[in-house]
Scaffold this motif. Structure first.
Motif, PDB file in Angstrom:
ATOM      1  N   VAL A   1       1.277 -49.950 -22.501  1.00  0.00           N
ATOM      2  CA  VAL A   1       0.627 -49.130 -21.487  1.00  0.00           C
ATOM      3  C   VAL A   1      -0.867 -49.175 -21.782  1.00  0.00           C
ATOM      4  CG1 VAL A   1       0.410 -46.808 -20.544  1.00  0.00           C
ATOM      5  CG2 VAL A   1       2.645 -47.646 -21.295  1.00  0.00           C
ATOM      6  N   ARG A   2      -1.663 -49.612 -20.810  1.00  0.00           N
ATOM      7  CA  ARG A   2      -3.095 -49.842 -21.030  1.00  0.00           C
ATOM      8  C   ARG A   2      -3.944 -48.682 -20.534  1.00  0.00           C
ATOM      9  NH1 ARG A   2      -4.649 -56.143 -20.180  1.00  0.00           N
ATOM     10  NH2 ARG A   2      -3.152 -56.986 -21.658  1.00  0.00           N
ATOM     11  N   THR A   3      -4.196 -47.746 -21.419  1.00  0.00           N
ATOM     12  CA  THR A   3      -5.129 -46.663 -21.112  1.00  0.00           C
ATOM     13  C   THR A   3      -6.211 -46.675 -22.184  1.00  0.00           C
ATOM     14  OG1 THR A   3      -3.976 -44.993 -22.446  1.00  0.00           O
ATOM     15  CG2 THR A   3      -3.284 -45.223 -20.122  1.00  0.00           C
ATOM     16  N   ASP A   4      -7.358 -46.120 -21.858  1.00  0.00           N
ATOM     17  CA  ASP A   4      -8.437 -46.048 -22.849  1.00  0.00           C
ATOM     18  C   ASP A   4      -8.015 -45.212 -24.055  1.00  0.00           C
ATOM     19  OD1 ASP A   4      -9.935 -47.587 -21.148  1.00  0.00           O
ATOM     20  OD2 ASP A   4     -11.307 -45.983 -20.537  1.00  0.00           O
ATOM     21  N   GLU A   5      -7.281 -44.136 -23.800  1.00  0.00           N
ATOM     22  CA  GLU A   5      -6.818 -43.265 -24.885  1.00  0.00           C
ATOM     23  C   GLU A   5      -5.897 -44.036 -25.832  1.00  0.00           C
ATOM     24  OE1 GLU A   5      -6.561 -42.488 -21.619  1.00  0.00           O
ATOM     25  OE2 GLU A   5      -7.872 -40.731 -21.395  1.00  0.00           O
ATOM     26  N   ASP A  61     -20.739 -61.555 -24.973  1.00  0.00           N
ATOM     27  CA  ASP A  61     -19.742 -60.493 -25.084  1.00  0.00           C
ATOM     28  C   ASP A  61     -19.823 -59.755 -26.417  1.00  0.00           C
ATOM     29  OD1 ASP A  61     -18.622 -60.949 -22.522  1.00  0.00           O
ATOM     30  OD2 ASP A  61     -17.516 -62.666 -23.328  1.00  0.00           O
ATOM     31  N   LEU A  62     -20.569 -60.316 -27.365  1.00  0.00           N
ATOM     32  CA  LEU A  62     -20.817 -59.629 -28.632  1.00  0.00           C
ATOM     33  C   LEU A  62     -22.179 -58.940 -28.633  1.00  0.00           C
ATOM     34  CD1 LEU A  62     -19.482 -62.190 -31.247  1.00  0.00           C
ATOM     35  CD2 LEU A  62     -18.382 -60.108 -30.430  1.00  0.00           C
ATOM     36  N   TYR A  63     -23.143 -59.525 -27.953  1.00  0.00           N
ATOM     37  CA  TYR A  63     -24.489 -58.949 -27.917  1.00  0.00           C
ATOM     38  C   TYR A  63     -24.601 -57.797 -26.913  1.00  0.00           C
ATOM     39  CZ  TYR A  63     -26.237 -62.833 -30.720  1.00  0.00           C
ATOM     40  OH  TYR A  63     -26.446 -63.722 -31.728  1.00  0.00           O
ATOM     41  N   ASP A  64     -23.934 -57.956 -25.790  1.00  0.00           N
ATOM     42  CA  ASP A  64     -23.989 -56.951 -24.725  1.00  0.00           C
ATOM     43  C   ASP A  64     -22.598 -56.806 -24.106  1.00  0.00           C
ATOM     44  OD1 ASP A  64     -24.907 -55.157 -22.799  1.00  0.00           O
ATOM     45  OD2 ASP A  64     -25.621 -56.733 -21.458  1.00  0.00           O
ATOM     46  N   PRO A  65     -21.670 -56.201 -24.876  1.00  0.00           N
ATOM     47  CA  PRO A  65     -20.294 -56.138 -24.394  1.00  0.00           C
ATOM     48  C   PRO A  65     -20.151 -55.250 -23.149  1.00  0.00           C
ATOM     49  CG  PRO A  65     -20.526 -55.040 -26.530  1.00  0.00           C
ATOM     50  CD  PRO A  65     -21.855 -55.595 -26.179  1.00  0.00           C
ATOM     51  N   LYS A  66     -19.450 -55.772 -22.164  1.00  0.00           N
ATOM     52  CA  LYS A  66     -19.148 -55.019 -20.945  1.00  0.00           C
ATOM     53  C   LYS A  66     -17.788 -54.356 -21.146  1.00  0.00           C
ATOM     54  CE  LYS A  66     -22.813 -56.632 -18.956  1.00  0.00           C
ATOM     55  NZ  LYS A  66     -23.992 -56.106 -19.600  1.00  0.00           N
ATOM     56  N   PRO A  67     -17.693 -53.051 -20.934  1.00  0.00           N
ATOM     57  CA  PRO A  67     -16.450 -52.329 -21.244  1.00  0.00           C
ATOM     58  C   PRO A  67     -15.185 -52.939 -20.632  1.00  0.00           C
ATOM     59  CG  PRO A  67     -18.190 -50.759 -20.855  1.00  0.00           C
ATOM     60  CD  PRO A  67     -18.749 -52.124 -20.514  1.00  0.00           C
ATOM     61  N   LYS A  68     -15.205 -53.280 -19.364  1.00  0.00           N
ATOM     62  CA  LYS A  68     -13.985 -53.787 -18.723  1.00  0.00           C
ATOM     63  C   LYS A  68     -13.515 -55.090 -19.377  1.00  0.00           C
ATOM     64  CE  LYS A  68     -11.991 -54.994 -14.271  1.00  0.00           C
ATOM     65  NZ  LYS A  68     -12.195 -55.106 -12.829  1.00  0.00           N
ATOM     66  N   LYS A  69     -14.433 -56.006 -19.574  1.00  0.00           N
ATOM     67  CA  LYS A  69     -14.102 -57.310 -20.163  1.00  0.00           C
ATOM     68  C   LYS A  69     -13.698 -57.149 -21.634  1.00  0.00           C
ATOM     69  CE  LYS A  69     -15.967 -62.006 -20.387  1.00  0.00           C
ATOM     70  NZ  LYS A  69     -17.173 -62.820 -20.206  1.00  0.00           N
ATOM     71  N   THR A  70     -14.423 -56.310 -22.365  1.00  0.00           N
ATOM     72  CA  THR A  70     -14.139 -56.093 -23.784  1.00  0.00           C
ATOM     73  C   THR A  70     -12.764 -55.472 -23.970  1.00  0.00           C
ATOM     74  OG1 THR A  70     -16.495 -55.863 -24.274  1.00  0.00           O
ATOM     75  CG2 THR A  70     -14.961 -54.963 -25.893  1.00  0.00           C
ATOM     76  N   LYS A  71     -12.444 -54.479 -23.148  1.00  0.00           N
ATOM     77  CA  LYS A  71     -11.127 -53.852 -23.253  1.00  0.00           C
ATOM     78  C   LYS A  71     -10.019 -54.860 -22.934  1.00  0.00           C
ATOM     79  CE  LYS A  71     -12.482 -50.217 -20.786  1.00  0.00           C
ATOM     80  NZ  LYS A  71     -12.448 -48.924 -20.074  1.00  0.00           N
ATOM     81  N   HIS A  72     -10.260 -55.728 -21.992  1.00  0.00           N
ATOM     82  CA  HIS A  72      -9.274 -56.778 -21.676  1.00  0.00           C
ATOM     83  C   HIS A  72      -8.999 -57.627 -22.916  1.00  0.00           C
ATOM     84  CE1 HIS A  72      -7.302 -60.182 -19.781  1.00  0.00           C
ATOM     85  NE2 HIS A  72      -8.248 -60.976 -20.263  1.00  0.00           N
ATOM     86  N   PHE A  73     -10.056 -58.060 -23.597  1.00  0.00           N
ATOM     87  CA  PHE A  73      -9.883 -58.871 -24.802  1.00  0.00           C
ATOM     88  C   PHE A  73      -9.180 -58.077 -25.909  1.00  0.00           C
ATOM     89  CE2 PHE A  73     -13.828 -61.308 -23.328  1.00  0.00           C
ATOM     90  CZ  PHE A  73     -13.074 -62.311 -22.747  1.00  0.00           C
ATOM     91  N   PHE A  74      -9.571 -56.819 -26.096  1.00  0.00           N
ATOM     92  CA  PHE A  74      -8.934 -55.993 -27.126  1.00  0.00           C
ATOM     93  C   PHE A  74      -7.433 -55.865 -26.869  1.00  0.00           C
ATOM     94  CE2 PHE A  74     -12.939 -53.364 -28.400  1.00  0.00           C
ATOM     95  CZ  PHE A  74     -13.448 -54.460 -29.055  1.00  0.00           C
TER      96      PHE A  74
END
Length: 134
Positions: free
Chosen positions: A4-8, A101-114
Motif C-alpha cells: 500500500v503506497r502512502t507517504d505515512e 534526482d540526487l541534487y534536486d529530488p522531486k518528491p513524486k519521482k523520488t517516492k516512486h523510486f523508493f
C-alpha cells in the motif's frame, strides 16, 4: 505483492528498514541529504561496494587536488547516481533516474523510486535468487 503506497507507510518502512528518523514531512519534501542517505543505505543493503564512490581517481588534475573535499562530494554524488541508475535499469528496466534526482529530488519521482527499491528488498529470497541467476 504490491505494498500500500502512502507517504505515512513509506516513512514508516524507511525508518524500520534503515533506522533513520524519517517523518511524514521528510517524505513530502524529499530533501537532498535524506534522499542520498536512503539510496546509500539501500545500496549497502543489497551488498553493493561503496568504497569507490568516495575515492578520487589517482590521475586527477592539480586543481582537483587543491580542493579535494569539494570534488569528492561531487564525485561521490555522481558515482551514487551511476549505481542507482544501473540498478534501476537492470532490475526494473527504468532508465528515468538522472543525477539531478540526487541534487534536486522531486518528491513524486523520488517516492516512486523508493517504493521500487523497498518492494525489491522485501521480495521473498527465492525471487531474488532467480533475478541473480538471470
Amino acid at each position: 505483492m504490491e505494498m500500500v503506497r502512502t507517504d505515512e507507510r513509506l516513512a514508516s518502512l524507511l525508518t524500520e528498514r534503515y533506522g533513520l528518523r524519517v517523518t511524514l514531512n521528510d517524505i513530502k519534501k524529499c530533501d537532498q541529504d535524506l534522499t542520498q542517505k536512503i539510496y546509500i543505505h539501500f545500496l549497502k543493503d543489497i551488498g553493493a561496494s561503496l568504497e569507490q564512490i568516495n575515492t578520487l581517481p589517482f590521475e586527477v588534475t592539480e586543481s582537483v587536488q587543491q580542493y579535494p573535499d569539494m570534488y569528492r562530494k561531487a564525485l561521490r554524488t555522481m558515482n551514487l547516481a551511476k549505481l542507482i541508475k544501473y540498478f534501476l535499469y537492470n532490475i526494473f528496466g527504468d532508465d528515468s533516474f538522472m543525477p539531478a534526482d540526487l541534487y534536486d529530488p522531486k518528491p513524486k519521482k523520488t517516492k516512486h523510486f523508493f517504493w521500487l527499491l523497498l518492494e525489491f528488498i522485501s521480495q521473498p529470497s527465492e525471487q531474488l535468487n532467480e533475478i541473480e541467476d538471470q
